[in-house]
Design a protein around this motif. Structure first.
Motif, short mmCIF file in Angstrom:
data_model
loop_
_atom_site.label_atom_id
_atom_site.label_comp_id
_atom_site.label_asym_id
_atom_site.label_seq_id
_atom_site.Cartn_x
_atom_site.Cartn_y
_atom_site.Cartn_z
N ALA A 1 -39.57 -8.89 12.05
CA ALA A 1 -39.03 -7.55 12.30
C ALA A 1 -40.05 -6.68 13.02
N GLY B 1 -38.04 -4.49 8.23
CA GLY B 1 -38.43 -5.77 7.64
C GLY B 1 -38.62 -5.69 6.14
N GLY C 1 -39.80 -1.43 12.91
CA GLY C 1 -39.63 -2.84 12.54
C GLY C 1 -40.19 -3.15 11.17
#
Length: 464
Positions: free
Chosen positions: A35, A262, A258
């Motif tokens: 991610a 994640g 991200g």
């Protein structure tokens, strides 16, 4: 030596060990790293596809000017008056964003967009207690931004000059009309002041003379006053770097987003049932120590069985339950435990609750050594319920002083009834096959029935 799960159990039920979170990060490392990399890549892509924005600022002096008719407005025959308010900086800002200025700006290359977009690209600020406007114009190129700032300043000052000149012209015309009216009223009065019949007529004549004198002064001041449209204090400079540095903020923002996404995905995935691979994967809700971890080496397995046997001998147990996740994992450990108990000099029998149906087929072999084992094995099908199990247990106790019961899963009703008559209960968890949800469910069932297990045994998968 105490295992990590054992130390965790001693810490208390409300304590979540740090290893739980490190295990979470380790299990979901690929998701989190993926991610972050995806977010960074999207940030770089945005940086590459988004044009940079440059801003150039010009400072303009805007002197105070009355922007409505008449520098003075007469309110009565007594000559009382008030001065109109001067233009505010908010008014000046609206002149900068007027359609005339934006139309002038949109005629140049780089600014040929609608007026709403141009208004978003023009930012106006004014320092406190000043008559200075800082006009910032944004564009996709430094030269275009500098040119746009100069065009806006020029168009604004030109429009302001037109408005101020028009206001002064209207003021002049209003004062001239006022003077003509006063002169007509003064001419209508008798020429000889001594011939006036009353004092009020003389007072009226004096008031008209005073008003006419005031209008003459204002008109003379207006004629001699020059138009102050304003001036540029600081010319627009050529921008040397883009504003919001996308080359740095884009990837960093993408990586941060991200990372958050994640971690969120990792937490969601962590709530799903997962397979137990090591003692660290055992959920914090399980407050039972890990007594041993069985490996593939026979010596290590013998040491584990010996440890369980010594624990049974120390407790002087006559009945030991070995439940398994899955049940066949418990059967393998129960056979090893029974063999070591026989070596230790205890007459031992194994009661195998068989869910496969082999117990009924092999009923004729009950009470005999099974598969080269040194202890008798009593099989009972799980479908026969408590009556079949009680019959097998009674036969086993006739031949042995220590009975090992196995073949059941810990979360079943059969396991609970067997634990109630057992002196010791061990739970065997096979790595890569047993899930944390199954283990928690089984341990909670034992605790609710007030027959808690004494320990866990982790074992590896059976080789083909």
């Amino acid at each position: 030596m105490k295992s990590r799960a054992g130390r965790r159990a001693q810490a208390g039920p409300d304590v979540v060990p740090l290893t739980y979170y490190t295990s979470l990060l380790r299990r979901q490392a690929l998701v989190i790293v993926g991610a972050v990399l995806l977010g960074t890549a999207l940030g770089l892509l945005r940086t590459m596809t988004t044009a940079p924005v440059y801003t150039s600022t010009v400072s303009v002096m805007a002197p105070a000017e009355p922007l409505h008719t008449g520098s003075r407005r007469l309110t009565g025959q007594d000559g009382s008056s008030r001065r109109p308010r001067n233009s505010t900086m908010d008014t000046e800002a609206q002149l900068v964003l007027s359609n005339e200025v934006l139309t002038r700006l949109s005629s140049f290359q780089g600014f040929r967009v609608d007026h709403d977009e141009l208004r978003r690209r023009i930012k106006i600020t004014a320092p406190a207690n000043t008559r200075v406007l800082n006009i910032a114009v944004s564009a996709s190129r430094p030269e275009t931004a500098q040119q746009g700032a100069g065009i806006v300043a020029e168009a604004y000052l030109s429009l302001r000059e037109q408005i101020v000149g028009g206001v002064q012209q209207r003021n002049r015309e209003a004062l001239q009309r006022r003077r003509a009216v006063l002169e007509k009223r003064l001419a209508a009065l008798p020429g000889d002041e001594a011939a006036m019949p009353r004092l009020t007529a003389r007072s009226r004549r004096q008031a008209l003379v005073n008003q006419l004198s005031s209008v003459e002064k204002e008109l003379h001041a207006l004629e001699s006053r020059a138009i102050q449209s304003g001036e540029v204090l600081r010319s627009p400079a050529l921008p040397t770097a883009p504003d919001d540095v996308n080359g740095e903020l884009g990837p960093a923002t993408g990586a941060g987003v991200g990372l958050i996404v994640g971690v969120g995905i990792a937490l969601v995935r962590n709530r799903r049932p997962r397979l137990i691979r090591t003692a660290v994967d055992i959920p914090p809700q399980v407050q039972v120590p890990v007594l041993a971890e069985l490996g593939q080496h026979s010596a290590a397995r013998s040491n584990t069985y010996r440890r369980l046997r010594n624990l049974a001998f120390d407790k002087r147990a006559s009945t030991v339950l070995v439940a398994g996740l899955p049940p066949e994992a418990g059967v393998r450990v129960a056979r090893g435990l029974a063999s070591l108990c026989v070596e230790g000099g205890a007459r031992t029998a194994l009661v195998h609750v068989d869910a496969t149906g082999e117990g009924k087929a092999r009923r004729g072999h009950e009470g005999t050594a099974d598969e080269h084992a040194s202890f008798p094995v009593f099989r009972t099908p799980s479908g026969e319920g408590d009556r079949g199990f009680a019959r097998a247990l009674a036969k086993a106790r006739e031949k042995a002083q220590l009975v090992v019961i196995t073949g059941v899963a810990p979360h079943t009703a059969e396991a609970l009834s067997m634990a109630a008559i057992s002196d010791l209960t061990f739970i065997v968890v096979e790595r890569e096959r047993a899930s944390d949800r199954e283990l928690v469910k089984g341990m909670q069932a034992f605790e609710q029935a007030t027959v808690p297990a004494q320990g866990l045994v982790l074992t590896g998968p059976q080789k083909a």
